[in-house]
Design a protein around this motif. Sequence first.
Motif, PDB file in Angstrom:
ATOM      1  N   GLY A   9       0.778  -1.241   0.000  1.00 26.31           N
ATOM      2  CA  GLY A   9       0.000   0.000   0.000  1.00 26.31           C
ATOM      3  C   GLY A   9       0.799   1.274   0.000  1.00 26.31           C
ATOM      4  O   GLY A   9       1.972   1.312  -0.376  1.00 26.31           O
ATOM      5  N   CYS A  10       0.145   2.330   0.463  1.00 26.36           N
ATOM      6  CA  CYS A  10       0.656   3.682   0.297  1.00 26.36           C
ATOM      7  C   CYS A  10       1.687   4.041   1.363  1.00 26.36           C
ATOM      8  O   CYS A  10       1.971   3.271   2.272  1.00 26.36           O
ATOM      9  CB  CYS A  10      -0.507   4.672   0.350  1.00 26.36           C
ATOM     10  SG  CYS A  10      -1.440   4.571   1.893  1.00 26.36           S
ATOM     11  N   ASN A  13       0.783   3.496   4.965  1.00 24.36           N
ATOM     12  CA  ASN A  13       0.997   2.135   5.470  1.00 24.36           C
ATOM     13  C   ASN A  13       2.472   1.874   5.764  1.00 24.36           C
ATOM     14  O   ASN A  13       2.817   1.245   6.758  1.00 24.36           O
ATOM     15  CB  ASN A  13       0.507   1.105   4.439  1.00 24.36           C
ATOM     16  CG  ASN A  13      -0.852   0.541   4.806  1.00 24.36           C
ATOM     17  OD1 ASN A  13      -1.571   1.138   5.603  1.00 24.36           O
ATOM     18  ND2 ASN A  13      -1.197  -0.600   4.245  1.00 24.36           N
ATOM     19  N   THR A  44      -1.919  -4.327   5.257  1.00 25.13           N
ATOM     20  CA  THR A  44      -2.555  -4.592   3.966  1.00 25.13           C
ATOM     21  C   THR A  44      -3.131  -3.362   3.280  1.00 25.13           C
ATOM     22  O   THR A  44      -3.412  -2.342   3.920  1.00 25.13           O
ATOM     23  CB  THR A  44      -3.707  -5.590   4.181  1.00 25.13           C
ATOM     24  OG1 THR A  44      -4.675  -4.977   5.048  1.00 25.13           O
ATOM     25  CG2 THR A  44      -3.207  -6.879   4.808  1.00 25.13           C
ATOM     26  N   CYS A  45      -3.361  -3.492   1.966  1.00 23.51           N
ATOM     27  CA  CYS A  45      -3.940  -2.428   1.138  1.00 23.51           C
ATOM     28  C   CYS A  45      -5.086  -2.995   0.321  1.00 23.51           C
ATOM     29  O   CYS A  45      -5.001  -4.093  -0.195  1.00 23.51           O
ATOM     30  CB  CYS A  45      -2.872  -1.891   0.192  1.00 23.51           C
ATOM     31  SG  CYS A  45      -3.524  -0.713  -1.019  1.00 23.51           S
ATOM     32  N   VAL A  47      -6.840  -0.919  -2.090  1.00 28.29           N
ATOM     33  CA  VAL A  47      -7.235   0.131  -3.028  1.00 28.29           C
ATOM     34  C   VAL A  47      -7.657  -0.431  -4.389  1.00 28.29           C
ATOM     35  O   VAL A  47      -8.522   0.126  -5.057  1.00 28.29           O
ATOM     36  CB  VAL A  47      -6.136   1.213  -3.143  1.00 28.29           C
ATOM     37  CG1 VAL A  47      -4.976   0.781  -4.022  1.00 28.29           C
ATOM     38  CG2 VAL A  47      -6.707   2.534  -3.608  1.00 28.29           C
TER      39      VAL A  47
HETATM   40 FE1  F3S Z   1      -3.312   3.243   1.564  1.00 29.55          FE
HETATM   41 FE2  F3S Z   1      -4.135   1.138   0.274  1.00 29.55          FE
HETATM   42 FE3  F3S Z   1      -5.338   1.814   2.456  1.00 29.55          FE
HETATM   43  S1  F3S Z   1      -3.532   3.002  -0.628  1.00 29.55           S
HETATM   44  S2  F3S Z   1      -5.119   4.001   2.591  1.00 29.55           S
HETATM   45  S3  F3S Z   1      -3.220   1.175   2.266  1.00 29.55           S
HETATM   46  S4  F3S Z   1      -6.308   1.031   0.670  1.00 29.55           S
END
Ligand code: F3S
Length: 458
Positions: A9-10, A13, A44-45, A47
């Motif tokens: 993720g971003c 995270n 986890t992510c 998106v």
């Molecule tokens: Fe980031 Fe993925 Fe959550 S981009 S905010 S970790 S859905």
Amino acid sequence: MKFNVITFGCQMNVHDSDWLIRAMESRGWEAVDESEAEVFIVNTCSVREKPEQKVYSVLGRLGRLCSRPGSFVAVGGCVAQQIGQGFFERFPFVRLVFGSDGIAKAPQALEELAEDHERKLIFNDFLSDYPEREQVDPSPYEDLVPPGIGTIPGQAFVNIMQGCDNFCTYCIVPYTRGRQKSRHPDHVIEECRGLVKSGVREITLLGQNVNSFGLDSGGTGVSFADLLYRISEIEGLERIRFTTSHPKDIAPEVIRAFGELPNLCPHLHLPMQAGADSVLKRMGRKYDSKRYLEIVSGLREACPEIALSTDIIVGFPGESDDDFEQTMDMVEKVRFESSFSFKYSDRPGVAAVKFQPKVSDDVAQKRLTRLQERQKHITRESLERLTGLETVVLLERPSRKQDGDIVHWRGKDSGGRVVNVPLPGDYEKNSPGGKLLRVLITEAKNHSLFGEKVGEPW
Ligand code: F3S
Ligand code: SAH
Ligand code: SF4
């Protein structure tokens, strides 16, 4: 306990994982490689569908490594928030689930679960205020590179808010991170001061939509622009960046700051998402292409050398060939230095799930390939224009490439571009990582620059 953290993720995270590693280390736990670990934490992510699917395949692998008594897995982040209790049902070796507001409780919970092998805990409630976390010792920023995390000497992230209120019609983030909650500005500034004191030269302020900082119940009347000006005054802070910015909320004062604040880096990530106004409207973005171009020209007026990057989604439901051409047209008009582009992916519970017609994967893939090819050329041309110029690079780490006695170092210039520079081998002993170095750009490659040192690092 020996533990390992896997992060998707971003940057939020990545930063959360980084904090959790330090919090566990301060409790005497040891961050190790996956093969040696007893406890596994997966951040986890959700998106897009792909990162969500990856979580299940990682859990399959970790299940096989969890055969030792007392060994278990904790799942945190956006898929944890989304699936919650479901993880316990599908994966018996998962004993802790925590969402974005629950992470503050994770260190204590991990300790308890390591003692009591029967318990399972879940922290998935959203809180009404920004959940402050225990302070972890910032001093390891000097030299610590924990496994799996790219902590970079001299650089740090600081959260300024949590969550998002925008509900762009394709996006799951408001559901997984909850409502926007600004952090108290004094806490933000205090953390920045502490980091700079411990040797940090560059701070990146983090939030899903930093431009609406303070515009929620956690606000104190301090706007994002006010916050930037206050942080900019911290003595010894060489570079400030922030991400992410929603174009609809960027204030004229923030645009002006790019021309006024000497330590605000000339780089902005400004997600455009699409070029066609009808698509932007259905995405719920609340700006059109004209407004986006006005912001871009305002930014370039305030700071002519500003490097702009963006996010683009192709194949949003109903996107026609002509709509996509308008995205390509915006890419030509703005000439982003880099862009992250994705095929639209249906996410559970978001409004666009119901939007029709869906664009076939084949068409979306063709659009994506065309966009990425064009971007590659624009990126290359923008980088080539910098050859022959001098820049200042914040050195990060030696790259793998060695050349006899010469060690190639990698760092970033203030525009956020990767710059590689060869340094004599003995520099490695008194590590220049985290130091600034003046560099003459000699060559541009597809994604990075090469240069020669001018003077000594400081
Ligand atoms: Fe980031 Fe993925 Fe959550 S981009 S905010 S970790 S859905
Ligand atoms: N808060 C940031 C973005 C966070 S998500 C902002 O508003 O700019 C990062 C990027 O993922 C988004 O900018 C968008 O381009 C992409 N994205 C989000 N949801 C998506 C989806 N359902 N399918 C494809 N890409 C998506
Ligand atoms: Fe998602 Fe839109 Fe919020 Fe960004 S601003 S996190 S794209 S809902």
